[in-house]
Design a protein around this motif. Structure first.
Motif, mmCIF file in Angstrom:
data_model
loop_
_atom_site.group_PDB
_atom_site.id
_atom_site.type_symbol
_atom_site.label_atom_id
_atom_site.label_comp_id
_atom_site.label_asym_id
_atom_site.label_seq_id
_atom_site.Cartn_x
_atom_site.Cartn_y
_atom_site.Cartn_z
ATOM 1 N N GLY A 71 0.809 -1.212 0.000
ATOM 2 C CA GLY A 71 0.000 0.000 0.000
ATOM 3 C C GLY A 71 0.841 1.259 0.000
ATOM 4 N N GLY A 72 0.164 2.389 -0.174
ATOM 5 C CA GLY A 72 0.829 3.678 -0.125
ATOM 6 C C GLY A 72 0.722 4.295 1.260
ATOM 7 N N PHE A 73 1.107 5.555 1.369
ATOM 8 C CA PHE A 73 1.077 6.237 2.657
ATOM 9 C C PHE A 73 -0.309 6.163 3.273
ATOM 10 N N SER A 74 -0.356 5.895 4.567
ATOM 11 C CA SER A 74 -1.610 5.790 5.305
ATOM 12 C C SER A 74 -1.481 6.540 6.629
ATOM 13 N N VAL A 75 -2.510 7.321 6.960
ATOM 14 C CA VAL A 75 -2.546 7.991 8.259
ATOM 15 C C VAL A 75 -2.586 6.942 9.371
ATOM 16 N N TYR A 76 -3.487 5.967 9.227
ATOM 17 C CA TYR A 76 -3.538 4.873 10.197
ATOM 18 C C TYR A 76 -2.189 4.164 10.278
ATOM 19 N N GLY A 77 -1.651 3.821 9.108
ATOM 20 C CA GLY A 77 -0.402 3.063 9.076
ATOM 21 C C GLY A 77 0.714 3.783 9.801
ATOM 22 N N THR A 78 0.812 5.090 9.589
ATOM 23 C CA THR A 78 1.881 5.869 10.208
ATOM 24 C C THR A 78 1.684 5.978 11.715
ATOM 25 N N ALA A 79 0.453 6.218 12.140
ATOM 26 C CA ALA A 79 0.186 6.320 13.576
ATOM 27 C C ALA A 79 0.445 4.990 14.271
ATOM 28 N N TYR A 80 -0.102 3.916 13.740
ATOM 29 C CA TYR A 80 0.032 2.615 14.397
ATOM 30 C C TYR A 80 1.459 2.090 14.334
ATOM 31 N N ALA A 81 2.129 2.253 13.195
ATOM 32 C CA ALA A 81 3.510 1.780 13.084
ATOM 33 C C ALA A 81 4.405 2.492 14.084
ATOM 34 N N SER A 82 4.210 3.790 14.231
ATOM 35 C CA SER A 82 5.019 4.565 15.178
ATOM 36 C C SER A 82 4.748 4.134 16.609
ATOM 37 N N LEU A 83 3.482 3.877 16.942
ATOM 38 C CA LEU A 83 3.148 3.456 18.302
ATOM 39 C C LEU A 83 3.659 2.038 18.584
ATOM 40 N N ILE A 84 3.697 1.169 17.560
ATOM 41 C CA ILE A 84 4.297 -0.156 17.743
ATOM 42 C C ILE A 84 5.768 -0.008 18.122
ATOM 43 N N GLY A 120 -11.269 20.023 11.433
ATOM 44 C CA GLY A 120 -10.236 19.536 12.347
ATOM 45 C C GLY A 120 -10.071 18.039 12.309
ATOM 46 N N TYR A 121 -10.940 17.345 11.563
ATOM 47 C CA TYR A 121 -10.803 15.894 11.437
ATOM 48 C C TYR A 121 -9.525 15.532 10.676
ATOM 49 N N PHE A 122 -8.912 14.414 11.036
ATOM 50 C CA PHE A 122 -7.874 13.788 10.218
ATOM 51 C C PHE A 122 -8.543 12.713 9.363
ATOM 52 N N PHE A 123 -8.033 12.514 8.156
ATOM 53 C CA PHE A 123 -8.715 11.589 7.254
ATOM 54 C C PHE A 123 -7.712 10.872 6.363
ATOM 55 N N GLU A 124 -8.067 9.658 5.984
ATOM 56 C CA GLU A 124 -7.256 8.882 5.051
ATOM 57 C C GLU A 124 -7.452 9.419 3.633
ATOM 58 N N SER A 125 -6.505 9.131 2.771
ATOM 59 C CA SER A 125 -6.577 9.632 1.399
ATOM 60 C C SER A 125 -7.768 9.051 0.650
ATOM 61 N N CYS A 126 -8.238 7.862 1.050
ATOM 62 C CA CYS A 126 -9.366 7.251 0.346
ATOM 63 C C CYS A 126 -10.627 8.101 0.488
ATOM 64 N N PHE A 127 -10.689 8.937 1.537
ATOM 65 C CA PHE A 127 -11.874 9.765 1.737
ATOM 66 C C PHE A 127 -12.011 10.842 0.657
ATOM 67 N N ASP A 128 -10.931 11.070 -0.110
ATOM 68 C CA ASP A 128 -10.983 12.088 -1.155
ATOM 69 C C ASP A 128 -12.007 11.725 -2.228
ATOM 70 N N ASP A 129 -12.135 10.426 -2.521
ATOM 71 C CA ASP A 129 -13.028 10.012 -3.611
ATOM 72 C C ASP A 129 -13.919 8.833 -3.226
ATOM 73 N N TRP A 130 -14.161 8.666 -1.913
ATOM 74 C CA TRP A 130 -14.948 7.515 -1.461
ATOM 75 C C TRP A 130 -15.678 7.852 -0.177
ATOM 76 N N SER A 131 -16.864 7.294 -0.024
ATOM 77 C CA SER A 131 -17.616 7.376 1.223
ATOM 78 C C SER A 131 -18.219 6.007 1.499
ATOM 79 N N PRO A 132 -18.445 5.665 2.758
ATOM 80 C CA PRO A 132 -19.082 4.389 3.068
ATOM 81 C C PRO A 132 -20.454 4.302 2.399
ATOM 82 N N PRO A 133 -20.892 3.110 2.045
ATOM 83 C CA PRO A 133 -22.227 2.961 1.447
ATOM 84 C C PRO A 133 -23.308 3.504 2.377
ATOM 85 N N VAL A 134 -24.387 3.965 1.818
ATOM 86 C CA VAL A 134 -25.506 4.465 2.614
ATOM 87 C C VAL A 134 -26.009 3.346 3.518
ATOM 88 N N GLY A 135 -26.179 3.659 4.791
ATOM 89 C CA GLY A 135 -26.659 2.656 5.740
ATOM 90 C C GLY A 135 -25.565 1.823 6.375
#
Length: 407
Positions: free
Chosen positions: A29-42, A68-83
């Protein structure tokens, strides 16, 4: 496996995820906000210093200046399905509450105010709490922790005194909502005890952090112990995920350190889970969420993992679970030869190692735990024998009805 080898294997997996700007969520995968936070905490668990430049800039670039939210890059062109159970707001809260502890560990503040926190302030908090669906305590446990974590951040880091009052209101609501029979949330709304534990783990972190009164400790411990299956995990269907295991282990460790209740059984249970988790570690040094099922992180695009595939989220949570066990089990403590560094921020990676409690039980001598183990094994064998005898009786009766009996 020696502690040093375990550490080297886990850190090798983390290093394999390094990409431009920080870390990926999973291999390839490419750069990830989750990945960077979790890898650093590990890395922090094993005593490694997290460099301020190690992913901080790329993470800060992923903060929305309007909310003020932090967001992953996938949020740029994706949203969870309705419901979807995990809607966009939940995912944004989840991501932000993963980033804040990472930033606090490296002493960096967000660039923009956390404007989204207004939903947790004053009268808005009361409205938000009324919207919680406690028939689903696992989902809402996450949400309740997010609210408490953000309020703690505003009070402790930003110096907002009003946030302390809002946090007190949250605790008052939680105390009113707790089931007096179980000491958990949701069981008084029809939820099962397993989901009540998986959910309650989250807001209980707030209770430990602020040293609030815990309700019905014996009932809570009894429920935790009842969830363990033959494979050592804490999901009644087996093949427990990283969440089910850490949720239950965290409660068992914290309650055992605070209350002298069923401690031999707790230690024996944790030892079984220790074996279960170590057997899950992959050759790449990472851990899967579970072994036999695919996993997607809250349904989020770009986190789809095959059964048994390592991810940074699962590895972080598995390492955290082992570090929790190290509070009571000497053999788990050996996995962290330099000690283990829990997150200092109240969050899913936080634990207070200074909590008054018990000395770890030694591995080498015969303890109450091993006696309990033998007693349980004898009871299990007797139960299986009884079931087998009943099954043979039914089989003989069936054969007698359909054909000649045989010996």
């Amino acid at each position: 496996m020696t502690g040093r080898l375990f550490e080297e294997n886990v850190l090798a997996y983390v290093e394999s995820l390094r990409v431009a700007g920080g870390y990926a969520y999973m291999a390839g995968g490419g750069f990830s906000v989750y990945g960077t936070a979790y890898a650093s905490l590990i890395r922090h668990y094993f005593g490694e210093t997290i460099d301020v430049e190690d992913g901080a800039k790329a993470v800060l670039d992923r903060q929305d200046p309007e909310t003020g939210y932090f967001f992953e890059s996938c949020f740029d062109d994706w949203s969870p399905p309705v419901g979807a159970m995990h809607d966009r707001e939940h995912l944004l809260l989840h991501t932000t509450c993963a980033v804040l502890p990472f930033l606090q560990e490296i002493g960096v503040k967000p660039r923009h105010p956390l404007k989204f926190a207004e939903q947790f302030r004053g009268s808005a908090l009361g409205k938000w709490l009324k919207e919680r669906d406690m028939t689903n305590p696992w989902l809402e446990g996450n949400n309740l922790l997010f609210a408490g974590q953000v309020l703690l951040y505003l009070h402790e880091i930003e110096g907002d005194e009003g946030a302390r009052e809002d946090l007190e209101f949250l605790f008052s609501w939680l105390d009113d909502e707790v089931d007096p029979a179980t000491g958990l949330w949701g069981t008084n709304h029809g939820a099962g005890p397993d989901h009540a534990i998986y959910g309650g783990y989250h807001q209980l972190l707030l209770y430990y952090y602020k040293e609030r009164k815990l309700h019905k400790p014996k009932a809570v411990i009894d429920i935790c112990l009842s969830l363990q299956t033959l494979d050592g995990g804490y999901a009644q269907a087996g093949d427990a995920g990283a969440c089910e295991d850490v949720d239950t282990v965290d409660v068992l460790v914290n309650y055992s350190k605070r209350f002298d209740l069923r401690r031999p059984e707790v230690v024996w249970s944790l030892r079984r889970c220790l074996t279960h988790i170590l057997e899950l570690q992959n050759k790449d040094g990472g851990f899967p969420y579970n072994r036999n099922r695919p996993f997607t992180h809250n349904g989020m695009k770009g986190t789809e993992a095959d059964p048994g595939q390592s991810t940074v989220f699962a590895t972080w949570f598995r390492v955290h679970t082992l570090a929790l066990m190290a509070e009571l089990l000497p053999e788990a403590a050996e996995l962290f030869p330099q000690g283990h560094g829990f997150s200092s921020a109240c969050s899913m990676g936080w634990h207070d190692p200074g909590t008054a409690g018990f000395e770890p039980l030694p591995v080498s001598r015969l303890t109450e735990t091993s006696m309990i183990s033998r007693q349980c094994m004898r009871k299990a064998s007797l139960l299986l024998d009884q079931k087998w005898r009943r099954a043979k009786g039914r089989l003989r009766r069936l054969i007698g009805m359909t054909g000649p009996a045989s010996t």
